[in-house]
Design an enzyme around this catalytic site. Structure first.
Site, mmCIF file in Angstrom:
data_model
loop_
_atom_site.group_PDB
_atom_site.id
_atom_site.type_symbol
_atom_site.label_atom_id
_atom_site.label_comp_id
_atom_site.label_asym_id
_atom_site.label_seq_id
_atom_site.Cartn_x
_atom_site.Cartn_y
_atom_site.Cartn_z
ATOM 1 N N TYR A 91 -3.854 -2.742 -10.371
ATOM 2 C CA TYR A 91 -3.776 -2.546 -8.919
ATOM 3 C C TYR A 91 -2.894 -3.624 -8.273
ATOM 4 C CZ TYR A 91 -5.177 -2.337 -4.051
ATOM 5 O OH TYR A 91 -5.152 -2.274 -2.682
ATOM 6 N N SER B 208 0.795 -1.235 0.000
ATOM 7 C CA SER B 208 0.000 0.000 0.000
ATOM 8 C C SER B 208 0.819 1.273 0.000
ATOM 9 C CB SER B 208 -0.936 0.023 1.204
ATOM 10 O OG SER B 208 -2.050 -0.759 0.927
ATOM 11 N N TYR C 147 -3.748 3.024 8.001
ATOM 12 C CA TYR C 147 -4.960 2.230 8.227
ATOM 13 C C TYR C 147 -5.805 2.897 9.300
ATOM 14 C CZ TYR C 147 -2.097 -0.965 5.561
ATOM 15 O OH TYR C 147 -1.295 -1.504 4.608
ATOM 16 N N LYS D 117 0.433 3.493 -2.930
ATOM 17 C CA LYS D 117 -0.765 4.330 -3.102
ATOM 18 C C LYS D 117 -0.431 5.824 -3.041
ATOM 19 C CE LYS D 117 -3.643 0.524 -1.682
ATOM 20 N NZ LYS D 117 -4.269 -0.279 -0.649
ATOM 21 N N VAL E 30 1.122 -3.602 4.008
ATOM 22 C CA VAL E 30 1.108 -4.891 4.709
ATOM 23 C C VAL E 30 2.403 -5.682 4.524
ATOM 24 C CG1 VAL E 30 -1.399 -5.190 4.797
ATOM 25 C CG2 VAL E 30 -0.136 -6.063 2.841
HETATM 26 N N1 GLU Z 1 -2.414 -5.595 -1.985
HETATM 27 C C1 GLU Z 1 -3.044 -5.313 -0.778
HETATM 28 C C2 GLU Z 1 -4.528 -5.399 -0.898
HETATM 29 O O1 GLU Z 1 -5.136 -4.738 -1.659
HETATM 30 C C3 GLU Z 1 -2.593 -4.005 -0.247
HETATM 31 C C4 GLU Z 1 -2.716 -4.092 1.175
HETATM 32 C C5 GLU Z 1 -1.950 -3.069 1.946
HETATM 33 O O2 GLU Z 1 -0.720 -2.982 1.895
HETATM 34 O O3 GLU Z 1 -2.650 -2.374 2.654
HETATM 35 O O4 GLU Z 1 -5.182 -6.123 -0.229
#
Ligand code: GLU
Length: 303
Positions: free
Chosen positions: A188, A63, A239, A66, A257
């Protein structure tokens, strides 16, 4: 500032925490990582980079990407992205569906999965190849042409991607996704799978400390847009624990994550820390502690 000395002191201080928490298990390709890894890097505004531990070892950026996708979309389309995604903390888990229905398919912010899917969809519309655009950007800004997607991780995400598919289809039903959902999901998952080290990410994020200026001195974002990205990182980047992160660390940060966290000291430096053991909110236990120590030891924070 003696960044190297500070990093070495932090590594000693957080050593007892390394291995605490659990590596992400929901994607099999992530569950196998050695939980005892720890690395941390600081990049200053001139591109000097300092590091400790596994700071040059590649890990799954997840993430953290992002942030970069959002910056690229702002660079292409300016404010128009905010018609498709909000900028409030969600107070819900990163992959929650319920809020989307109440809010008519407009995700709360660009850093929960639904919001990131919308942002990647925008980048796909602007460029025709969102994941490659992102990878090229990260290669350029980190100065590391070897950065690559991890096909095993992307494949694993796709196989276990029903929740993300549900989010994307649900938003498409509200007209908030422009591209075909299967293609969007592929971009994605590729985006999440990019492998980078702490050094790569600290260098690549420097434009956020340089008020929008890239490594070559050209401008990616206006000063105001760079402030916006940092602000959304501060309020939504870790988060459902962004309040706690702001309280402890006092810097804009984005976690993933894979166990990495990028943080920004505007006008001063960027940081990236990695340790795979996650707390129950999904943030690296040793990583948050290390950033907490950094701001305590240096007095560098946005507050
Ligand atoms: N590839 C992960 C998902 O979409 C990203 C999760 C993350 O790092 O928050 O579930």
């Amino acid at each position: 500032m003696d960044y190297q000395g500070v990093l070495e002191e932090i590594a000693r201080d957080v050593a007892p925490l390394i291995g605490s928490g659990e590596p992400a298990a929901y994607i099999p390709a992530l569950a196998d990582v050695d939980p005892k890894r720890f690395g941390m890097a600081v990049a200053d505004l001139d591109g000097n980079v300092y590091g400790v531990g596994d700071w040059r070892t590649p890990f799954s950026a997840q993430s953290i990407t992002k942030v970069f996708t959002l910056a690229l979309v702002l660079a292409h389309g300016g404010d128009s992205v905010w018609e498709h995604v909000g900028r409030e903390p969600s107070g819900n888990p990163f992959n929650s569906l319920v809020q989307l229905e109440y809010e008519n398919g407009i995700p709360r912010n660009p850093f929960i999965n639904a919001g990131a899917l919308v942002v990647t969809d925008r980048l796909q519309t602007w460029t025709g190849d969102a994941s490659s655009e992102l990878l090229e950007f990260l290669r350029r800004e980190s100065g590391n042409p070897e950065l690559a997607f991890n096909a095993e991780v992307a494949g694993s995400e796709s196989e276990h991607g029903d929740r993300n598919a549900a989010l994307a289809h649900f938003m498409a039903s509200y007209g908030n996704i422009a591209n075909p959902v299967p293609a969007l999901l592929d971009h994605y998952f590729w985006q999440c799978s990019i492998e980078t080290s702490c050094a790569d990410l600290a260098l690549a994020a420097r434009f956020l400390a340089r008020h929008g200026l890239l490594a070559d001195g050209s401008r990616l974002l206006t000063r105001s847009e760079a402030k916006q990205v940092n602000a959304v990182m501060l309020t939504c980047g870790t988060y459902d624990a962004a309040g706690e992160f702001a309280y402890r660390v006092g810097l804009p940060g984005k976690s993933g994550v894979g166990g990495g966290i990028v943080a920004v000291v505007p006008g001063q430096c960027t940081l990236c820390v990695w340790s795979p053991g996650l707390d129950e909110r999904g943030n690296s236990v040793a990583g948050v502690a290390a950033l907490d120590r950094f701001t305590t030891l240096t007095g560098l924070s946005v507050f």
